[in-house]
Design a protein around this motif. Sequence first.
Motif, PDB file in Angstrom:
ATOM      1  N   ARG A 183       5.176  41.581  39.829  1.00 43.93           N
ATOM      2  CA  ARG A 183       5.159  42.842  39.087  1.00 43.93           C
ATOM      3  C   ARG A 183       5.566  44.020  39.970  1.00 43.93           C
ATOM      4  N   ALA A 184       5.158  43.984  41.236  1.00 39.91           N
ATOM      5  CA  ALA A 184       5.389  45.111  42.126  1.00 39.91           C
ATOM      6  C   ALA A 184       6.833  45.230  42.575  1.00 39.91           C
ATOM      7  N   LEU A 185       7.579  44.123  42.652  1.00 45.31           N
ATOM      8  CA  LEU A 185       8.927  44.157  43.195  1.00 45.31           C
ATOM      9  C   LEU A 185      10.013  44.349  42.144  1.00 45.31           C
ATOM     10  N   LEU A 186       9.632  44.413  40.863  1.00 40.53           N
ATOM     11  CA  LEU A 186      10.630  44.576  39.823  1.00 40.53           C
ATOM     12  C   LEU A 186      10.981  46.032  39.524  1.00 40.53           C
TER      13      LEU A 186
ATOM     14  N   ILE B 157      12.660  39.989  29.507  1.00 38.80           N
ATOM     15  CA  ILE B 157      13.096  40.829  30.631  1.00 38.80           C
ATOM     16  C   ILE B 157      12.396  42.177  30.568  1.00 38.80           C
ATOM     17  N   LEU B 158      12.352  42.768  29.394  1.00 40.88           N
ATOM     18  CA  LEU B 158      11.672  44.056  29.245  1.00 40.88           C
ATOM     19  C   LEU B 158      10.178  43.922  29.532  1.00 40.88           C
ATOM     20  N   ALA B 159       9.581  42.830  29.051  1.00 39.96           N
ATOM     21  CA  ALA B 159       8.155  42.607  29.311  1.00 39.96           C
ATOM     22  C   ALA B 159       7.905  42.411  30.801  1.00 39.96           C
ATOM     23  N   SER B 160       8.796  41.703  31.478  1.00 36.61           N
ATOM     24  CA  SER B 160       8.647  41.476  32.917  1.00 36.61           C
ATOM     25  C   SER B 160       8.731  42.783  33.690  1.00 36.61           C
ATOM     26  N   LEU B 161       9.669  43.634  33.300  1.00 36.47           N
ATOM     27  CA  LEU B 161       9.830  44.911  33.991  1.00 36.47           C
ATOM     28  C   LEU B 161       8.627  45.817  33.784  1.00 36.47           C
ATOM     29  N   ASP B 162       8.037  45.756  32.587  1.00 33.17           N
ATOM     30  CA  ASP B 162       6.898  46.632  32.283  1.00 33.17           C
ATOM     31  C   ASP B 162       5.575  46.067  32.787  1.00 33.17           C
TER      32      ASP B 162
ATOM     33  N   ALA C 158      16.409  46.146  42.647  1.00 31.87           N
ATOM     34  CA  ALA C 158      15.639  46.762  41.562  1.00 31.87           C
ATOM     35  C   ALA C 158      15.888  48.262  41.520  1.00 31.87           C
ATOM     36  N   SER C 159      16.112  48.863  42.682  1.00 34.83           N
ATOM     37  CA  SER C 159      16.421  50.294  42.746  1.00 34.83           C
ATOM     38  C   SER C 159      17.916  50.554  42.619  1.00 34.83           C
ATOM     39  N   LEU C 160      18.724  49.712  43.257  1.00 37.53           N
ATOM     40  CA  LEU C 160      20.170  49.938  43.307  1.00 37.53           C
ATOM     41  C   LEU C 160      20.872  49.639  41.989  1.00 37.53           C
TER      42      LEU C 160
ATOM     43  N   ILE D 297      16.486  40.079  39.915  1.00 35.82           N
ATOM     44  CA  ILE D 297      17.120  41.263  39.336  1.00 35.82           C
ATOM     45  C   ILE D 297      18.558  40.950  38.934  1.00 35.82           C
ATOM     46  N   TYR D 298      19.266  40.225  39.785  1.00 30.50           N
ATOM     47  CA  TYR D 298      20.641  39.836  39.468  1.00 30.50           C
ATOM     48  C   TYR D 298      20.688  39.013  38.180  1.00 30.50           C
ATOM     49  N   LEU D 299      19.757  38.057  38.035  1.00 30.89           N
ATOM     50  CA  LEU D 299      19.723  37.241  36.823  1.00 30.89           C
ATOM     51  C   LEU D 299      19.395  38.083  35.599  1.00 30.89           C
ATOM     52  N   GLN D 300      18.505  39.066  35.745  1.00 25.30           N
ATOM     53  CA  GLN D 300      18.204  39.943  34.616  1.00 25.30           C
ATOM     54  C   GLN D 300      19.462  40.648  34.127  1.00 25.30           C
ATOM     55  N   CYS D 301      20.249  41.157  35.079  1.00 22.36           N
ATOM     56  CA  CYS D 301      21.485  41.850  34.709  1.00 22.36           C
ATOM     57  C   CYS D 301      22.495  40.885  34.096  1.00 22.36           C
ATOM     58  N   LEU D 302      22.628  39.700  34.691  1.00 19.39           N
ATOM     59  CA  LEU D 302      23.594  38.720  34.194  1.00 19.39           C
ATOM     60  C   LEU D 302      23.205  38.218  32.813  1.00 19.39           C
TER      61      LEU D 302
END
Length: 744
Positions: free
Chosen positions: A346-349, A512-517, A383-385, A596-601
């Motif tokens: 949770r902290a690194l997303l 993905i949205l649930a993971s980010l939140d 996650a930031s970039l 993060i890359y997989l989330q975007c892909l």
Amino acid sequence: MAVRATVSRFPVDTDAREGSGLLWGVTVTPFAAVDENGHSPAFGSGGDILPRCENCWAYFNTYCELEQWAWSCSLCGTLNGLSSAAVERYSLPKSCAEMCSSFVDLELPLDGSSEEAAMQARPVYVAAVDLSSSEEFLELTKSALLAALEALAPGSLFGLATFSHKLGLYDIQGPIPVVKNVFIPPDAEGTLPIGLDDVMPLLQFLAPVDTCKDHIASALETLRPTTSWERTTAAGQSLDGVLIGGRGFGVAMEALCNYLGSEYGNTFALGLNDFNYKTQMLFTRLMFDFFNVNFACLSFKQMLFPLSTAARIFAFLSGPPDYGAGQLDTRRYGEQYASKGEDADRALLPEQTPFYKDLAAVAVQAGVCVDIFAVTNEYTDLASLKFLSIESGGSLFLYTSTEDSTLPQDMYRMLSRPYAFGCVLRLRTSTEFKPGNSSDVPTIQIAFQYSVVVPPEELSNLAGVSTNRTIHSLKRRLRIRTLQFGVAENINELYDSCDPEVVLSLLVHKVILASLDEGVREGRVLLQEWLVILIAQYNDALKLVQYNSGLSLRSQIDVAFSQCPQLQPLPRLIFALLRNPLLRFHEEGVHPDYRIYLQCLFSVLEPSSLHRAVYPVLTSFATPDKQAYPRHSLSRAALITSGSPIFFLDAFTILVVFYSSTADPSLPFPPPHDCLLRITINKLKQERCITPKLIFIRGGLDDASVFENFLIEEQDVDGSGLTSVMGFVSFLEDITQKVLEFMK
């Protein structure tokens, strides 16, 4: 424009929708050249005079009832008058695209200023190269940029910049490249002491590719990594005892965006690639949930598209920004969460700073699109970039090694595809899209307005005359797709109309949205709970569980959807998604940047490609020229029972050809280039938005772990590896127990 719905037949009322347990929505790929059935739009002109409904503003289409002087809107039923010009136009229906097809692409006129810009529209590309790197990184970057030069259309402009503890601008219009540097302030709030236009005029920085290709190649050969002494001397400070490096990425990107978006910004035109399959690492495959929605207007700025784009920056990054404004603290990745009892997943997303999201807004306003190519195996905090790329209309690529990187091929593929910019998408639905109002035919209309740069050769074909090979033309177009859906008379028809690939697409967006939140754990819970509720409601709707039958409830629960073939793939897809690195835990070794890359892909893959990425396609061959079976389950048992000697696995980003240890030694290895298997592989590679890695494995001789790791059905869903019982079977047993508890 490809549009696919979770269900092709409309739920008759609210109770039917809620009682089915299915998701209700569509995925849209607006810039796809064809629709989901492979049909092209009808092309025409007059997009600005196309009649529109006075009530709901929908466009006239083939589903509208046309009278002599009026037409009835197919979405709201309003009777609208026709102008005398429209009456004359529609008296010859075969001459009008909107009378011939419900899928049209119409030209729009440009105003005076745009027409002037159209004559000067020249695509602009800028490479920003990280010199706080290694020789291997720079060699790979040079290869990628040389490949890019081959893909750029005649008349394109190209600029070369470098960054480390200083920002370098190259003058590459002469035979000898000249670089001018400006030092980057080391403090986190600093900006460049001088504007880049004062360092080098923009038109001196941007070189025509046609005449300067050799000069650009020569400039690339001069790139050298900054020495550790240079970086240490430039940094000269530490943060809590940690030496700050010399990668001033944030300041460099901010300066370049402002530079390219200066007074010359409107002279150039460039924008979003259509990735039809993966639309430039953006959320271009839009997802709509239908919850009483009658109209939606989305500028593509809101949907991670720029409203206008003047130039495109290729940012090549070899590690985390650690110098100047935008520097990132990579110490948050490590053992600190274990010591603090925090959830690393949770902290690194979330992003650790809004700097790059704010910079993306600056890029959009400046008309700049940024593609980030990260070539690194260290924590870089994507996650930031990521916001700088995905919110400016660009792509995010991650390569963990320079040795087997497909960066040059990906660059060429990306630049060889058409692109659009200045995009606005509107979705309208008929009143029947409120459950309960389904007496008439439910209708959806998607209008996509966009701009394209037409290259000289295409312009010649359109005009029928030869043109200057360096002149590009700016075109504004309106693409409209109108669809009608049937209504399911009962729950069986609703289930039979389900498209499991589209359901998977919507689920991926949701998790993905649930993971980010809420973190990865919450995303996994959401996914399993959805499957449990779907199975429970399916069993209830079909009355499969008889409470007074004398049989145990557990034995009556159908978790395999045996009475509905369209739903049967869903348990396997959910199981595979839970096993995917997208939702596996940090302690299983999933790198946060890779997640993060997989989330975007995954967010941008069209449904069929996403299906392959989540649950790979396993095919068997009797010989390299003869296919045995088109599809197998991902299990060792499937390999053994099939008896086939050759297996081909398509996991979208990886293609694996596996020869069984019992295969006849006379079978050629690797497969010949002219065989059916090779032809299949080459066709798949050509269709991909990114270059898949191709691996050949001989069972019993080579390390087969890459192939075996995809045989997930015998792996435990929680990542504990092989178990005494088969993973997918135990997963279904666990789901059965959860369904039983839910139904009680």
